[in-house]
Enzyme design. Structure first.
Site, PDB file in Angstrom:
ATOM      1  N   HIS A 100      64.246  18.692  39.377  1.00 19.83           N
ATOM      2  CA  HIS A 100      65.265  19.230  40.266  1.00 19.83           C
ATOM      3  C   HIS A 100      66.027  20.304  39.507  1.00 19.83           C
ATOM      4  CE1 HIS A 100      67.947  19.592  43.576  1.00 19.83           C
ATOM      5  NE2 HIS A 100      69.007  19.143  42.924  1.00 19.83           N
ATOM      6  N   CYS A 127      64.497  23.714  45.719  1.00 16.55           N
ATOM      7  CA  CYS A 127      65.650  23.613  44.818  1.00 16.55           C
ATOM      8  C   CYS A 127      65.800  24.784  43.864  1.00 16.55           C
ATOM      9  CB  CYS A 127      65.612  22.286  44.056  1.00 16.55           C
ATOM     10  SG  CYS A 127      64.211  22.076  42.924  1.00 16.55           S
ATOM     11  N   ASP A 156      75.483  22.248  43.292  1.00 21.41           N
ATOM     12  CA  ASP A 156      74.108  22.071  43.761  1.00 21.41           C
ATOM     13  C   ASP A 156      73.995  22.589  45.188  1.00 21.41           C
ATOM     14  OD1 ASP A 156      71.520  21.315  44.296  1.00 21.41           O
ATOM     15  OD2 ASP A 156      71.726  19.297  43.500  1.00 21.41           O
TER      16      ASP A 156
END
Length: 226
Positions: A194, A136, A217
């Protein structure tokens, strides 16, 4: 810098930080031990052609080139295209392949990356095959580079104890027997952390109150209801 632009930021300090700054810090780890990783965005390091090629390789362009090019002045649209192209998990010539389990010995361990430039140039050098591997914070770091290179103010956001709700009831469910022992029933989980991006632009489609920082994202997503 132009007040009529969809990505105009009136605050000069914010422009310096979220458009021009080539170095940053990404926070990773867990809520009890937060680690600060240095990251070199390098958005001015001869990357513009790579970023424009990324748009041309997208499924959006391949499906309808005229429509795609006509919408490239819209930061909402560009942000969605780039968030799709940063990861290569959906077979669209994306930049990075995600991997979270198993061995990394044959390719780069995600924790070894410390900047976007080498990743983007390796992607071009390998004829636009996904670079292995990303997680991530790597996806977010590369996406920040590409969006800043294209003139969209962008920053990273780290969240700790991130809820991962599988059954769509908006809660993280845990089950225990009458003795207090945990039962491995629910697939819900809580990630240590995250990392994603926010980009600054107006939202004429939603109204003035929704303008400002918008969530994007690039980490590969699980489908929800298709």
């Amino acid at each position: 810098w132009f007040s009529g632009d969809d990505v105009y930021m009136s605050n000069e300090n914010e422009r310096q930080e979220y458009v021009l700054n080539e170095n940053g810090i990404i926070f990773v780890g867990n809520a009890r031990y937060i680690e600060a990783r240095g990251w070199y965005y390098g958005q001015f390091q001869d990357l513009l052609n790579i970023c424009l090629t990324m748009l041309d390789l997208s499924l959006y362009y391949r499906q309808d080139p005229a429509m795609d090019v006509s919408r490239r002045g819209d930061p909402k649209y560009v942000g969605r295209v780039i968030s799709s192209m940063i990861n290569g998990n959906d077979n669209d010539n994306g930049v990075l392949l995600g991997k979270w389990q198993g061995s990394f010995h044959s390719h780069e361990n995600p924790s070894r990356w410390d900047g976007s430039v080498v990743i983007l140039k390796k992607w071009r050098q390998d004829n636009y095959r996904p670079v292995q591997y990303g997680q991530c914070w790597v996806f977010a770091g590369v996406m920040c580079t590409v969006l800043r290179c294209l003139g969209i103010p962008t920053r990273l956001v780290s969240n700790f104890n991130s809820a991962h709700d599988v059954d769509r009831n908006l809660s993280i469910d845990k089950y225990y027997d009458c003795s207090g022992r945990s039962l491995n029933i629910s697939k819900d989980s809580t990630w240590d952390y995250h990392v994603w991006n926010e980009s600054w632009f107006i939202r004429p489609d939603l109204g003035r109150s929704y303008s400002g920082w918008q969530v994007l994202d690039a980490t590969p997503q699980e489908q929800s209801r298709g």
